[in-house]
Design a protein around this motif. Structure first.
Motif, PDB file in Angstrom:
ATOM      1  N   LYS A  13      47.218 -37.830  -9.733  1.00 55.17           N
ATOM      2  CA  LYS A  13      46.790 -36.462 -10.009  1.00 55.17           C
ATOM      3  C   LYS A  13      46.489 -35.583  -8.801  1.00 55.17           C
ATOM      4  CE  LYS A  13      44.208 -34.118 -13.589  1.00 55.17           C
ATOM      5  NZ  LYS A  13      43.193 -34.252 -14.629  1.00 55.17           N
ATOM      6  N   ILE A  14      45.939 -36.160  -7.729  1.00 54.23           N
ATOM      7  CA  ILE A  14      45.495 -35.315  -6.627  1.00 54.23           C
ATOM      8  C   ILE A  14      46.524 -35.228  -5.496  1.00 54.23           C
ATOM      9  CG2 ILE A  14      43.045 -35.605  -7.040  1.00 54.23           C
ATOM     10  CD1 ILE A  14      43.011 -37.841  -4.996  1.00 54.23           C
ATOM     11  N   GLY A  48      32.905 -38.443 -12.683  1.00 51.64           N
ATOM     12  CA  GLY A  48      33.882 -38.499 -11.594  1.00 51.64           C
ATOM     13  C   GLY A  48      35.010 -39.477 -11.802  1.00 51.64           C
ATOM     14  N   MET A  49      35.583 -39.896 -10.661  1.00 54.96           N
ATOM     15  CA  MET A  49      36.807 -40.690 -10.641  1.00 54.96           C
ATOM     16  C   MET A  49      36.701 -42.041 -11.337  1.00 54.96           C
ATOM     17  SD  MET A  49      39.694 -39.951  -8.770  1.00 54.96           S
ATOM     18  CE  MET A  49      40.295 -39.337  -7.229  1.00 54.96           C
ATOM     19  N   LYS A  96      40.782 -37.529 -10.699  1.00 56.99           N
ATOM     20  CA  LYS A  96      40.306 -36.138 -10.801  1.00 56.99           C
ATOM     21  C   LYS A  96      40.256 -35.522  -9.419  1.00 56.99           C
ATOM     22  CE  LYS A  96      37.122 -36.951 -14.499  1.00 56.99           C
ATOM     23  NZ  LYS A  96      37.530 -38.369 -14.461  1.00 56.99           N
ATOM     24  N   ASP A  97      40.410 -34.215  -9.341  1.00 55.59           N
ATOM     25  CA  ASP A  97      40.176 -33.550  -8.068  1.00 55.59           C
ATOM     26  C   ASP A  97      38.704 -33.135  -8.009  1.00 55.59           C
ATOM     27  OD1 ASP A  97      39.964 -31.270  -9.604  1.00 55.59           O
ATOM     28  OD2 ASP A  97      42.044 -30.686  -9.295  1.00 55.59           O
ATOM     29  N   GLU A 136      37.296 -30.682 -10.808  1.00 56.84           N
ATOM     30  CA  GLU A 136      37.175 -31.383 -12.091  1.00 56.84           C
ATOM     31  C   GLU A 136      36.025 -32.380 -12.062  1.00 56.84           C
ATOM     32  OE1 GLU A 136      40.428 -33.268 -14.805  1.00 56.84           O
ATOM     33  OE2 GLU A 136      41.271 -32.811 -12.844  1.00 56.84           O
ATOM     34  N   THR A 137      35.896 -33.072 -10.935  1.00 61.95           N
ATOM     35  CA  THR A 137      34.825 -34.054 -10.789  1.00 61.95           C
ATOM     36  C   THR A 137      33.468 -33.379 -10.948  1.00 61.95           C
ATOM     37  OG1 THR A 137      36.127 -35.476  -9.361  1.00 61.95           O
ATOM     38  CG2 THR A 137      33.744 -35.646  -9.143  1.00 61.95           C
ATOM     39  N   GLN A 184      32.857 -32.413 -14.544  1.00 60.42           N
ATOM     40  CA  GLN A 184      32.530 -33.565 -15.373  1.00 60.42           C
ATOM     41  C   GLN A 184      31.139 -34.098 -15.039  1.00 60.42           C
ATOM     42  OE1 GLN A 184      33.805 -37.316 -14.689  1.00 60.42           O
ATOM     43  NE2 GLN A 184      34.262 -37.866 -16.811  1.00 60.42           N
TER      44      GLN A 184
END
Lengths: 317, 661
Positions: free
Chosen positions: B405-406, B541-542, B547-548, B551-552, B555
């Protein structure tokens, strides 16, 4: 033999123990039965020889309900059963005094079954039978119980006094899992047929359950009303199989492979194969484990470590 | 005979499309004890619930079976409905004929037959149900956040700012996590440290936040609202209360061969060190494996130079036990080490590096002071090749199946920064797809490709090899439909991310579930994305999935909201489905206590009346406040003496019987 009696007499007379659990001559030639001895006079009938098959450990649960200390004579393999009972809090360690005796193997009474024997004795490397039909000999080497042919050695797992030299780690005789592996090789249908045929001989006498030191529930699920599982007459031909499979599961992780189930089965069902299959699986999945090795700790099935195998990593999954 | 009502839901066409619901209701009517059975379009609707309550009233029902969706969805709805009508809520059973039947079958006849079987099992169970009453338990108003990266810090700050105490446990000597190692952040290119370090300082200074750095969670017991956690505070060999972070020890330390983790091992550090300049706490730590004093007993230089007298070679790990109401997993990620991709030669060629290593090579605080140099000989690279999706989106056992994703975005960032700082360098990117959904993301990528003329090539690299001291990159260009071969001074692998390797151990301690990739699983992928299925455990988080940073942080805030919601409750409804031993048959063997994950079972010498006699026996005792009703003890008990209220052995056997009939 002399030293066994002397030691036990001393323990009784000095008040260290209140009774002795040992063997005495049975009703039939070549059979010995478990017995309690309360005084020196009674002790005279105690015997110990290659015919003393019964594992005495389980009787200590009942002895524990009496007051005082019980002395017990234990062969190496029986000591694992007792240790397991101590681990499970079924026997209090300080309520037993263990006399560890050496063992060179037990005679399988099936050798002289149905032969009209009047007396049995060991003469050198022969088992000598006096029968209704005359004198007969069997090579001794072929007369031992299956469990003794795969004996795991003379070490006692627990004892207070040792009447034999501290056994070095004697190598395992034979491969006790050979027969299990042979069965595993068979197809599902062949295995099913084998066990159905074998268990069809079961007469549900419960001898295996009664002799098994691990089978020590206060009330067996097959007797109790608690679970609607009380068994009466078999309703379907699978019920004998079910009984033995459930029993094998119940003792998994606690079975020391003492072999009493197979020894006492009047129908000669090789019950030890079921237990050994479970032991083999445990060894394969969780690493070698011998129940009764220690009187503390957890069996692999009631323990969890992050390295445990995942459910789908098992064999045959 | 108890009077049972069976209510079959169509769930629109979700169930009725595959299952003949009328037939299920008709089959129910043939079961002895079932006095009413009907079907309805949406049982969970007001009118559907009214059907149930009306039937309870009219028929005087003792038990209710609802054939519908998973009990996770509407069990509570139907229990409340029953309760409104005066029926004990635990006299309601759900037969899941949606997730476990209609959704997974296509054949209508087979699905209907299975739905009938599931209904029959639920009826068999409800007949043996007993009314239960839920108890109450309190809530410890403190949260534990495991992981002090941007996810953990954000959650902790949000919870702390709502007025609750938060402890952060971080396994490294400093908080900050992976974000501290980054140079710039996409898509705005602000300096990572510049936006992260204020958060770190804020966390350190917040009076509701307590930091346990260089610490790990050792043991977790208890349940939602009432967790007890043992934290191992590893020995730093430096007293936190004395160290001023002056760095004199680092300068004098003679052991300087340890790989610098913060710089991805691209340079070395001293055995006593502070990971980076803005570390929090700004306290040195001794790496025992490389410390001469601790290894050989000879040295002690740091102790001599420390003006604060902070060095303590005798320090031991410390175990701290604390109570928490909620636990947040924020254990983050790590980039994979791509050794398994032999074709790229990572580990064999020093100039093949990962993207995180590139971050350090471009960072002013990195091993090259921000000057991009080839690790092999320190020369300035001319040709730089990026390879995307290394270890991501693959179908072989070497790869992760997911998209990390990142990588598309950070590679665009790297390419753009390189072209911006050093316009004489050529940058090529081999990609499978460029995936840039997100606010201002695609614009960012296009800027790299168009404005900064980064050479994007759709295709993968098959081989990297050395020729005349030069790396050669052989790949395919799918748009031009040809093989390309180009020299490279530096090759950057955009490697997959994976969850922190410690996460699985933690998940086990938390009894939180994980997926096949070791990412924590959410309670519901759409509707409960920041909660673990285990009550009181939240995800930030991850550790839950790639996730970037934006987003982290979102969340992390969502997890904080859930934590605050839990901690603000005065008390929680306890689960009445707890275990109970039948004392007279218990032989006190101890197997149940060994398997209990909540420490709810102990043993007591009790005087019991057995067959008219009084006997003292050792028997199991369950602390119902601690018992969570997992049922492990009921199956561990060799004698079948342990039983679970609401899921008794008898009930389960009755269900099996009903299914097998």
């Amino acid at each position: 033999m002399q030293r066994i009696k002397e030691t036990l007499t001393h323990w009784l007379q000095s008040g260290q123990v209140d009774r002795v659990l040992g063997w005495k001559e049975g009703d039939m030639p070549g059979l010995r039965e478990p017995a309690f001895f309360e005084n020196a006079e009674e002790l005279k009938s105690l015997c110990y020889d290659a015919f003393c098959g019964p594992n005495l450990s389980k009787f200590l649960i009942a002895a524990g309900e009496k007051d005082g200390v019980t002395a017990v004579v234990l062969k190496p393999c029986d000591s694992y059963s007792l240790n397991e009972l101590i681990r499970e809090n079924r026997v209090q360690r300080d309520r037993v005094k263990i006399l560890a005796v050496p063992c060179e193997g037990n005679i399988d009474p099936r050798v002289f079954e149905n032969r009209g024997v009047l007396s049995v004795s060991i003469e050198g490397d022969q088992l000598h039978l006096t029968t209704l039909y005359g004198e007969e000999n069997e090579p001794l080497a072929r007369c031992f119980l299956e469990r003794c042919t795969v004996c795991r050695g003379g070490r006692h797992a627990v004892y207070d006094e040792l009447l034999c030299p501290e056994a070095e780690e004697t190598p395992q005789k034979g491969d006790r899992f050979e027969a299990v592996r042979e069965l595993e090789e068979k197809s599902e249908e062949e295995r099913y047929a084998f066990w159905q045929e074998t268990f069809s001989r079961c007469i549900r006498c419960n001898a295996c359950r009664n002799a098994c030191p691990a089978c020590n529930c206060r009330e067996c699920v097959f007797d109790g009303a608690a679970l609607d599982s009380r068994q009466k007459a078999a309703a379907v031909p699978f019920e004998e199989s079910l009984f033995h499979i459930v029993r094998a599961y119940h003792v998994t992780g606690r079975c020391t492979d003492c072999g009493e189930c197979s020894r006492v089965c009047p129908s000669h069902i090789p019950l030890h194969l079921l237990n050994r299959k479970m032991i083999l699986d445990i060894n394969t999945l969780y690493g070698p484990y011998q129940a009764g090795d220690s009187d503390k700790g957890r069996s692999p099935l009631t323990d969890y470590t992050p390295d445990d195998c995942e459910p789908n990593q098992g064999k045959g999954a | 005979m108890p009077k049972i009502g069976v209510f079959v839901c169509h769930c629109g066409s979700n169930i009725a499309g595959t299952v003949d619901v009328e037939k299920v209701a008709a089959a129910a009517r043939t079961i002895p004890g079932v006095v009413v059975a009907c079907d309805y379009r949406y049982m969970c609707s007001e009118a559907g619930q009214e059907t149930i309550t009306k039937a309870i009233r009219e028929y005087g029902l003792d038990g209710v079976v609802v054939c519908s969706c998973s009990p996770r969805m509407h069990e509570a709805t139907f229990r409340r409905a029953a309760e409104r009508e005066g029926l004990n809520p635990y006299m309601v059973e759900i037969a899941n004929i949606r997730e476990q039947c209609s959704w997974i079958h296509k054949n209508r006849e087979e699905a209907t037959e299975k739905a009938i079987v599931l209904m029959r099992a639920a009826v068999a169970k409800v007949k043996r149900d007993t009314p239960l009453t839920a108890g109450r338990s309190g809530v410890t108003r403190r949260a534990l956040v495991i992981g002090g990266g941007i996810a953990g810090l954000s959650t902790a700050l949000d919870v702390a700012n709502a007025g609750y105490e938060v402890d952060i446990v971080e396994k490294e000597p400093t908080i900050g996590g992976k974000m501290a190692q980054l140079d710039k952040t996409f898509p705005t290119l602000d300096c990572s440290a510049c936006i992260l370090t204020p958060k770190m300082v804020e966390a350190a200074q917040n009076e509701n936040i307590n930091l346990y750095t260089y610490s790990e969670v050792e043991k977790v017991s208890g349940y939602v609202g009432n967790f007890t956690v043992t934290i191992r505070k590893k020995a730093r060999f430096v007293r936190e209360d004395r160290c001023t972070g002056c760095g004199a020890c680092m300068e004098k330390c003679p052991s300087r061969k340890a790989k610098n983790e913060f710089n991805c091992g691209l340079n070395t550090r001293s055995a006593i060190y502070i990971p980076f300049a803005q570390a929090i706490p700004n306290v040195a730590v001794i790496d025992a494996q490389h410390c001469l004093k601790l290894q050989t007993g000879k040295c002690g230089v740091c102790e001599k130079v420390c003006a604060a007298g902070a060095i303590d070679y005798t320090q031991q790990d410390e175990l701290i036990q604390r109570e928490y109401g909620a636990i947040v997993a924020a254990t983050g990620f790590q980039p994979i080490r791509p050794y398994q991709f032999g074709e790229y030669g990572y580990g064999r060629y020093p100039d093949v590096i990962t993207s995180l290593e590139l971050e350090r090579l471009m960072n002013a605080a990195g091993p090259t002071d921000g000057e991009l140099r080839c690790p092999s000989d320190g020369r300035k690279p001319k040709n730089i090749v990026f390879i995307q999706c290394v270890g991501s989106r693959g179908q072989t056992c070497r790869d992760k199946s997911y998209c990390s994703k990142i990588c598309c975005m950070y590679t665009a960032k790297h390419a753009m920064l390189i072209r911006d700082h050093w316009p004489d360098m050529d940058v090529h990117v081999f990609y499978i797809d460029v995936r840039t959904p997100g606010k201002n993301f695609d614009e960012f990528y296009r800027r790299a490709a168009e404005e900064y003329q980064v050479d994007y090539r759709k295709g993968q690299v098959g081989k990297i090899y050395e020729e005349d001291g030069h790396l050669m990159v052989q790949g395919s260009d799918l748009l031009e439909d040809r093989q390309v071969l180009m020299p490279a001074d530096l090759v950057v692998l955009a490697v997959a991310v994976e969850p922190s390797p410690d996460a699985r151990k933690l998940a086990t301690m938390l009894t939180a579930s994980m997926d096949n990739n070791d990412f924590f699983t959410e309670a519901h992928p759409k509707l409960r994305p920041v909660e673990s299925p285990t009550a009181g455990i939240f995800l930030s988080g991850m550790c839950q999935g790639p996730k970037d940073i934006p987003e982290t942080v979102s969340q992390a805030g969502a997890a904080a909201a859930k934590v605050i919601g839990l901690l603000s409750k005065k008390e929680l409804t306890a689960n009445p489905c707890t275990a109970h031993p039948e004392e007279v048959r218990c032989n006190g063997c101890g197997e149940c206590e060994k398997v209990c994950p909540y420490g709810a079972i102990s043993y007591e010498e009790k005087e019991l009346r057995v067959m008219g006699r009084r006997e003292k026996r050792r028997v199991a005792v369950v602390n119902t406040a601690l018992c969570q009703g997992c049922g492990a003890c009921t199956v561990a008990c060799p004698s079948g003496v342990m039983d679970l209220q609401g899921f008794s052995n008898r009930q389960i056997l009755a269900e099996v019987d009903a299914i097998c009939r």
